[in-house]
Scaffold this motif. Structure first.
Motif, mmCIF file in Angstrom:
data_model
loop_
_atom_site.group_PDB
_atom_site.id
_atom_site.type_symbol
_atom_site.label_atom_id
_atom_site.label_comp_id
_atom_site.label_asym_id
_atom_site.label_seq_id
_atom_site.Cartn_x
_atom_site.Cartn_y
_atom_site.Cartn_z
ATOM 1 N N ALA A 78 0.870 -1.062 0.001
ATOM 2 C CA ALA A 78 -0.222 -0.055 -0.009
ATOM 3 C C ALA A 78 0.716 1.365 -0.160
ATOM 4 O O ALA A 78 0.602 2.265 -0.897
ATOM 5 C CB ALA A 78 -0.951 0.084 1.140
ATOM 6 N N SER A 79 2.045 1.420 0.875
ATOM 7 C CA SER A 79 2.831 2.474 0.969
ATOM 8 C C SER A 79 3.478 2.566 -0.390
ATOM 9 O O SER A 79 3.723 3.766 -0.596
ATOM 10 C CB SER A 79 3.954 2.130 2.028
ATOM 11 O OG SER A 79 3.275 1.830 3.135
ATOM 12 N N THR A 111 -5.509 3.934 0.835
ATOM 13 C CA THR A 111 -5.035 4.727 1.907
ATOM 14 C C THR A 111 -5.837 4.205 3.404
ATOM 15 O O THR A 111 -5.487 3.930 4.482
ATOM 16 C CB THR A 111 -5.678 6.071 2.024
ATOM 17 O OG1 THR A 111 -4.597 6.701 0.816
ATOM 18 C CG2 THR A 111 -5.114 6.933 3.098
ATOM 19 N N ALA A 112 -6.868 3.859 3.037
ATOM 20 C CA ALA A 112 -7.787 3.310 3.973
ATOM 21 C C ALA A 112 -7.339 1.828 4.310
ATOM 22 O O ALA A 112 -7.383 1.424 5.694
ATOM 23 C CB ALA A 112 -9.529 3.326 3.685
ATOM 24 N N LEU A 113 -7.196 1.123 3.413
ATOM 25 C CA LEU A 113 -6.409 -0.335 3.752
ATOM 26 C C LEU A 113 -5.219 -0.322 4.466
ATOM 27 O O LEU A 113 -4.937 -1.225 5.314
ATOM 28 C CB LEU A 113 -6.613 -1.125 2.381
ATOM 29 C CG LEU A 113 -7.731 -1.569 1.748
ATOM 30 C CD1 LEU A 113 -7.598 -2.202 0.424
ATOM 31 C CD2 LEU A 113 -8.646 -2.367 2.486
ATOM 32 N N ALA A 114 -4.314 0.481 4.207
ATOM 33 C CA ALA A 114 -2.936 0.749 4.829
ATOM 34 C C ALA A 114 -3.408 1.033 6.212
ATOM 35 O O ALA A 114 -2.453 0.443 6.980
ATOM 36 C CB ALA A 114 -2.155 1.907 4.079
ATOM 37 N N MET A 167 -3.423 -1.361 11.766
ATOM 38 C CA MET A 167 -4.096 -1.790 12.888
ATOM 39 C C MET A 167 -3.844 -3.179 13.263
ATOM 40 O O MET A 167 -3.621 -3.937 14.318
ATOM 41 C CB MET A 167 -5.521 -1.352 12.803
ATOM 42 C CG MET A 167 -6.665 -1.968 14.029
ATOM 43 S SD MET A 167 -7.972 -1.400 13.856
ATOM 44 C CE MET A 167 -8.660 -2.545 12.445
ATOM 45 N N VAL A 168 -4.041 -3.921 12.197
ATOM 46 C CA VAL A 168 -3.767 -5.678 12.155
ATOM 47 C C VAL A 168 -2.284 -5.817 12.799
ATOM 48 O O VAL A 168 -2.360 -6.578 13.697
ATOM 49 C CB VAL A 168 -4.180 -6.217 10.867
ATOM 50 C CG1 VAL A 168 -3.883 -7.771 10.851
ATOM 51 C CG2 VAL A 168 -5.399 -6.062 10.479
ATOM 52 N N ARG A 169 -1.423 -5.190 12.080
ATOM 53 C CA ARG A 169 -0.008 -5.595 12.677
ATOM 54 C C ARG A 169 0.184 -5.126 13.981
ATOM 55 O O ARG A 169 0.967 -5.818 14.619
ATOM 56 C CB ARG A 169 1.029 -4.398 11.564
ATOM 57 C CG ARG A 169 2.219 -4.807 12.096
ATOM 58 C CD ARG A 169 3.124 -3.603 11.400
ATOM 59 N NE ARG A 169 2.827 -2.531 11.746
ATOM 60 C CZ ARG A 169 2.936 -1.091 11.079
ATOM 61 N NH1 ARG A 169 3.701 -1.298 9.892
ATOM 62 N NH2 ARG A 169 2.805 -0.027 11.639
#
Length: 210
Positions: free
Chosen positions: A43-44, A60-63, A68-70
């Motif tokens: 994503a980055s 951007t939203a998925l990043a 958060m998941v990380r």
């Protein structure tokens, strides 16, 4: 010191030692966090590129979700270590009288259920990271598509490793109905997301070999 604050070398050395922690649960959480981080990297490398302007908002939203998941998986590294200690102490608890044996059995059953919670959380977070990697592989920068597939592969392995921590605890439960419910939950996630991760990997690998 939290285990996530140790150096990579320290963490690996302590994993390889005779100490009971960090074990499979903590290592699977760390592997899942690394997998989620790889997806985030895709994503980055996509955000801000004119070529991918049409997916900028989505990426951007998925990043943010991948971050958060990380972070959640990193927290589960320590959570798995913390949850193991009371269970380990209970296994060594002295129980000679019938009353003591009954008390130990009740405490142990509760601790086993609690010990299943963390690896199940790890599996759920890894499942979401696999879902994210599928989108990153499809819509992210073509220069990083291999990292999206690597994310899926790592998270699949982490999920499988975490499931073993559930199975080893359910195997000791007296409440077999509860144990089977937990086992079935693991089985379902492994089937669905294992297949998803495998497809992501195979599709990307096939494309790279063309």
């Amino acid at each position: 010191m939290l285990y996530t604050e140790k150096t990579c070398e320290q963490f690996i050395e302590e994993t390889a030692s005779g100490a009971p922690v960090p074990g499979g649960g903590s290592v699977s959480a760390l592997a899942g966090a690394l997998g989620a981080a790889l997806g985030r990297m895709v994503a980055s490398l996509t955000i801000g590129k004119a070529k991918y302007a049409d997916v900028e908002e989505e990426m951007t939203a998925l990043a943010q979700e991948a971050d958060m998941v990380r972070e959640e998986l990193l927290a589960l590294v320590q959570a798995d270590i913390d949850i193991f200690r009371p269970l380990s102490e209970l296994y060594g608890m002295k129980a000679e009288t019938e009353a003591e044996k009954m008390k130990k059995e009740l405490l142990l059953e509760s601790a086993l259920r609690e010990a299943c919670r963390v690896p199940l959380d790890i599996m759920e977070k890894c499942a979401r990271a696999i879902e994210l990697s599928e989108i990153f592989a499809e819509k992210g920068s073509r220069l990083a598509v291999s990292d999206a597939a690597a994310s899926a592969a790592l998270c699949r392995g982490a999920m499988e490793a975490a499931s073993l921590n559930v199975y080893i605890n359910t195997g000791s439960m007296k409440d077999r109905d509860r144990a089977e419910v937990l086992n079935a939950e693991c089985d379902a996630m492994l089937r669905e997301y294992g297949a998803m991760a495998e497809k992501i990997f195979e599709d990307v690998a096939r494309g790279l070999k063309k």
